[in-house]
Design a protein around this motif. Structure first.
Motif, short mmCIF file in Angstrom:
data_model
loop_
_atom_site.label_atom_id
_atom_site.label_comp_id
_atom_site.label_asym_id
_atom_site.label_seq_id
_atom_site.Cartn_x
_atom_site.Cartn_y
_atom_site.Cartn_z
N GLY A 17 0.85 -1.19 0.00
CA GLY A 17 0.00 0.00 0.00
C GLY A 17 0.87 1.23 0.00
N GLY A 18 0.24 2.36 -0.19
CA GLY A 18 1.00 3.61 -0.11
C GLY A 18 1.04 4.37 -1.41
N LYS A 74 -11.76 13.08 6.44
CA LYS A 74 -12.72 12.87 7.54
C LYS A 74 -13.49 11.56 7.33
N GLU A 75 -14.03 11.38 6.14
CA GLU A 75 -14.84 10.19 5.88
C GLU A 75 -13.99 8.91 5.86
N MET A 76 -12.78 9.01 5.31
CA MET A 76 -11.90 7.82 5.28
C MET A 76 -11.52 7.40 6.70
N LYS A 77 -11.28 8.40 7.55
CA LYS A 77 -10.96 8.14 8.95
C LYS A 77 -12.08 7.33 9.60
N HIS A 78 -13.30 7.75 9.32
CA HIS A 78 -14.47 7.08 9.88
C HIS A 78 -14.60 5.66 9.31
N ILE A 88 -2.72 8.27 7.61
CA ILE A 88 -1.51 8.84 7.01
C ILE A 88 -1.33 8.29 5.59
N LEU A 89 -1.55 6.99 5.45
CA LEU A 89 -1.46 6.36 4.14
C LEU A 89 -2.57 6.85 3.21
N SER A 90 -3.79 6.93 3.75
CA SER A 90 -4.91 7.39 2.93
C SER A 90 -4.64 8.77 2.39
N ALA A 91 -4.13 9.65 3.26
CA ALA A 91 -3.93 11.05 2.87
C ALA A 91 -2.84 11.14 1.81
N GLY A 92 -1.72 10.45 2.02
CA GLY A 92 -0.64 10.48 1.05
C GLY A 92 -1.07 9.87 -0.28
N PHE A 136 4.12 14.26 1.97
CA PHE A 136 2.79 14.64 2.45
C PHE A 136 2.34 13.69 3.57
N GLY A 137 2.50 12.39 3.31
CA GLY A 137 2.12 11.41 4.34
C GLY A 137 2.94 11.59 5.61
N GLN A 138 4.24 11.79 5.45
CA GLN A 138 5.10 12.00 6.62
C GLN A 138 4.68 13.27 7.37
N SER A 139 4.28 14.29 6.63
CA SER A 139 3.82 15.53 7.25
C SER A 139 2.57 15.29 8.10
#
Lengths: 348, 348
Positions: free
Chosen positions: A142-143, A235-239, A252-256, B230-233
């Protein structure tokens, strides 16, 4: 030196041949029945027609599907290199012939929703497809990493996940390189859901691109609206990560991964076209021949969430962006009707 | 109709005049001593020379600083519209003359590190600057929103924070519009830190832009490395939010705000120049006259974290990207030496 057999000659799988061969390993690429031309060209020229790059000039061999057993003979690792549309083919044809002692590393991103609304990852799905009592170490990558840029040796940060940390460490040793940076995690569900979900939400974020450049494509691209959708996506992915039981640090992975996917090609294109006012049918037509995993994952995730909402486990109102994306794809909703007001919250 | 007095004629403050006047409010813009020319031009032409836009043609008046009392007379809300470099000026000159019953809404993003390594937000700083027993409702705006795009009415999603939800609701009613979407939060520390930190990390992410386009600027921009940073941030900001006691859900704001800042101008430029191999002095020289809040916030945050590490409260190894950014800015480190391997983790 280890032997790494890649089954499915897709772009990402073949991009992995760069760090793999650079580390002195031998790579064997086996095409699926759909990859016949890709393999044929690579065999004669070393050029990958989809990745649009010369593959490594040494340490790599190509096989058509009828020679898959030869390619598996003596392999130390098998890479599952198919897209989400090839998962069943892989389960039916390849899983049964991988010896138990050879770990599998899958690059396929996605999730499958079950009838009760629960969502399972591909490693879990592969596990369920194994014949009785077969033990196979199933791992996945992933990533945020697009295949083109990995092939161009841009620095890439990924996570290998699986249930056995020792096997993960071994897998890492085969691929880690000065430009390919690998974290390890035994939270398979968390990692895989995190990276699967971003495909659905990348479509959501890129709606804003289409909306600001407009139907004629001449408008100025704006970022406030993209960032608003990006924040709502996080926000939604966190949930959703909570719902599937994945560790929350995987956000962190989702956001990157969301970041790179918005800039990375296929999903951006379909979201942009939808944002420009095309219907889902028109958008798919324009992108003919391109695999659109984002549409599948958005549909599946939304369907799962709707079932969970009916069962009283989640509230649909917590997922306004996912619902909007699903309504565009599956119910003809207009992209422009982004439910901005539903994103507003009060935290007291 | 309410009267909104903006002190500090910066770009974001003046961009707020669009939703404010559209809602039927009267806006009074007061320049700081540094804004004399901006106000003079706006008075005669309605043009904001820094925002590079015509401001609303009705419902807005301009004042030089010597008329600030006239501008405050009868005001319902005061906006603090200075950059972080004007915070002390605002504290010394404006805070004392705002009547107690008029809420303050600040657009200034940033944090100040104290000697013990703790970090305080500007609302907290303003609070500390009030004369004995003065009660003032101090509120602030966070979230991913660049001034240009707000002025162009791109959909923008922000958060107003403050300690009194009723005052926040009143403030929201003055500004909410079809394109300006406002969440509310009483977690002032969480919101303000989330949006302050992104400036430091936007500089970190944009290093990858400079590194891939190269010294001559002709290279191809890559996104894998940007996404890795970005993920690391997000990971480091999440940790910093914990340290300051902000709610972890504010990472949503950090992520969205980081996204828009990477694309939004000044911080992107300095990070890119550093990534291209320029020293911090050369980069600042190239951006002459531009306020570089990212450099200040990165330096302050890193200084705070180093003190906390000395006190045994945090581990420096948890902040490799922040340390790298700080080392580039303050110790002449080379941007290219991004500590990629330090980003790798094992989660078992």
């Amino acid at each position: 030196m280890k032997i790494i057999t890649i089954v499915g000659a897709g772009q990402m799988a073949c991009a992995l041949s760069f760090p793999a061969t650079q580390n002195g390993n031998k790579v064997r690429v086996v095409g699926t029945p759909l990859d016949r031309d890709v393999i044929e060209t690579a065999k004669t020229t070393g050029f990958h027609t989809l990745l649009k790059r010369q593959l490594p000039s040494t340490g790599i061999e190509y096989y058509q599907i009828e020679d898959v057993n030869k390619a598996l003979d003596g392999a130390d690792v098998v890479i599952c290199g198919v897209s989400s549309f090839g998962v069943d083919w892989f389960s039916d044809n390849i899983l049964p012939i991988i010896p138990e002692n050879i770990p599998l590393l899958s690059i396929t991103k996605g999730m499958i929703d079950l009838e009760d609304g629960s969502m399972i990852t591909y490693p879990q799905y592969f596990q369920s497809k194994l014949i009785l009592n077969k033990k196979l170490s199933i791992n996945a990558i992933g990533g945020p990493c697009t295949s083109y840029e990995l092939a161009d040796k841009d620095n890439s940060v990924v996570t290998f996940c699986g249930y056995d940390i020792d096997i993960l460490r071994t897998l890492k040793s085969l691929f880690e390189s000065p430009y390919y940076h690998i974290s390890l995690s035994t939270d398979v569900v968390g990692v895989e859901c995190a990276v699967a979900l971003k495909n659905a939400y990348a479509l959501g974020v890129s709606l804003a691109i289409g909306l600001t450049i407009g139907a004629d494509g001449l408008g100025h691209e704006h970022y406030n609206s993209q960032a608003g959708l990006f924040g709502q996506s996080v926000k939604e992915m966190k949930h959703l990560l909570e719902i599937v039981g994945g560790g929350e640090e995987n956000i962190i992975l989702s956001a990157g991964d969301l970041y790179v996917t918005v800039f990375g090609g296929r999903t951006r294109k379909v979201g942009t076209l939808l944002g420009q006012g095309l219907s889902i049918e028109e958008s798919i037509k324009q992108l003919k021949g391109v695999t659109l995993e984002s549409i599948v994952i958005a549909t599946r995730t939304a369907r799962g969430v709707r079932v969970l909402a009916k069962r009283g486990i989640v509230k649909l109102s917590d997922f306004p962006l996912l619902m909007h994306v699903d309504n565009i794809i599956n119910s003809g909703a207009a992209a422009v009707d982004i439910p901005w007001k539903a994103f507003e919250t009060e935290k007291i």
